[in-house]
Design a protein around this motif. Structure first.
Motif, PDB file in Angstrom:
ATOM      1  N   VAL A 200       1.245  -0.655  -1.240  1.00 57.64           N
ATOM      2  CA  VAL A 200       0.182  -1.591  -0.875  1.00 57.64           C
ATOM      3  C   VAL A 200      -1.113  -0.946  -1.355  1.00 57.64           C
ATOM      4  CG1 VAL A 200      -1.024  -2.748   0.999  1.00 57.64           C
ATOM      5  CG2 VAL A 200       1.456  -2.479   1.108  1.00 57.64           C
ATOM      6  N   ALA A 230      -1.913  -7.770   4.617  1.00 61.64           N
ATOM      7  CA  ALA A 230      -0.944  -6.777   4.145  1.00 61.64           C
ATOM      8  C   ALA A 230      -0.011  -7.374   3.094  1.00 61.64           C
ATOM      9  CB  ALA A 230      -0.145  -6.227   5.321  1.00 61.64           C
ATOM     10  N   SER A 233      -1.916  -7.963  -0.146  1.00 59.31           N
ATOM     11  CA  SER A 233      -2.155  -6.712  -0.857  1.00 59.31           C
ATOM     12  C   SER A 233      -0.888  -6.231  -1.552  1.00 59.31           C
ATOM     13  CB  SER A 233      -2.655  -5.642   0.114  1.00 59.31           C
ATOM     14  OG  SER A 233      -3.890  -6.009   0.677  1.00 59.31           O
ATOM     15  N   ARG A 234       0.237  -6.384  -0.884  1.00 57.54           N
ATOM     16  CA  ARG A 234       1.500  -5.960  -1.498  1.00 57.54           C
ATOM     17  C   ARG A 234       1.789  -6.754  -2.766  1.00 57.54           C
ATOM     18  NH1 ARG A 234       4.893  -4.046  -3.805  1.00 57.54           N
ATOM     19  NH2 ARG A 234       6.788  -2.968  -3.144  1.00 57.54           N
TER      20      ARG A 234
END
Length: 306
Positions: A200, A230, A233-234
């Motif tokens: 990430v 999250a 972002s990954r």
């Protein structure tokens, strides 16, 4: 060449010591003189003297071992090389380092040096990143519960605890004199490198040689919003969202409107340094962050792209 080798015996689930022995033999066979030191309080005291006259510092361990050794390497002007034995090994990933002795020997022979930037937070160095909010709280929970070597599974309990009760206090952030966030709840990450945990990578555009730090603020009031950030972002999609605040700068200040908050440096929880004049403890906000361009010499395993 005189080479200092610092190893963390707990890294790699206890394989750090065996890896250090194998590397010491390989270095000696390659004609290098090796001085070996085990990480810990004695290393903190003895490493600066060991680096005097050394042509390189080989760190057998994770990013935490690198974080604690970096100040001595910076002061001595000694190039560093990380043999990745930790959980994430973000520094080694950044510069193409691996565990193979042949890669290290070639790096020593070619002596390809990159002058990497570092950051300073209230006088403490960091190499990769700093953060305030949920991410930092997870790191502190992990540090308090840690009893030995760790892996990705070690973060499950502190991560679940943080999801249940996330640290989402209002933050005020100023970059190079310009206020970019004013008393908004969320998470802020200061990236010197684009590499981050679990692939990430929030500071997606960060460079360790541009003299700047990347400031990434994820506004969030709920755990659902945090999980959404999250996932984005990954998938590398967070930088395209309007709500994200992304800036670069040389000086950054961070304050919390709900009292002192913990911060983390290179996935490490800084130890308290005693009360400050503002009444906060030495491992909490407010933060004064600066960059020091080219302060850390890195012995690279491959040519770097610019």
């Amino acid at each position: 060449m005189d080479v200092a080798l610092l190893f963390n015996p707990r890294s790699g689930r206890g394989r750090g010591a065996r890896a250090a022995e194998a590397l010491t033999r390989a270095l000696a066979a390659g004609g290098h003189r090796v001085a070996v030191l085990e990480s810990g309080e004695a290393a903190d005291r003895d490493l600066p003297g060991l680096l005097t006259g050394s042509g390189a510092l080989v760190i057998v361990g994770g990013d935490g071992t690198l974080h604690h050794a970096a100040p001595a390497a910076i002061a001595a002007g000694t190039p560093v090389y990380q043999v990745p034995m930790g959980t994430e090994n973000l520094f080694a990933r950044q510069f193409g380092m691996n565990r193979r002795p042949g890669t290290l020997l070639r790096a020593l022979a070619q002596r390809r040096i990159v002058h990497a930037d570092i950051g300073r937070v209230n006088g403490r160095e960091f190499v990769l990143m700093c953060s305030v909010g949920v991410d930092a709280s997870v790191v502190h929970r992990m540090a308090y519960a840690r009893t030995g070597s760790i892996g990705h599974w070690s973060y499950i309990r502190p991560l679940l605890a943080e999801v249940y009760s996330p640290a989402l206090s209002p933050l005020t952030i100023i970059v190079d004199g310009e206020p970019i966030v004013h008393e908004r709840p969320g998470l802020v990450i200061i990236g010197n490198s684009r590499q981050y945990a679990m692939r990430v990578d929030p500071a997606l555009h960060a460079s360790m040689t541009d003299g700047l730090l990347d400031v990434v603020f994820f506004p969030a009031r709920t755990r659902v919003r945090l999980i959404g950030w999250a996932l984005a972002s990954r998938l590398r999609r967070h930088v395209h969202r309007r709500a994200l605040v992304y800036r670069t700068g040389r000086t950054i200040s961070i304050e919390s409107g709900a009292g002192p908050l913990p911060y983390q440096l290179d996935r490490e929880a800084p130890a308290p340094q005693g009360p400050r004049t503002d009444g906060a403890c030495g491992n909490t906000t407010p933060l004064s962050i600066t960059t020091e361009p080219g302060a850390l010499q890195v012995l690279c395993a491959r040519p770097q792209r610019h």
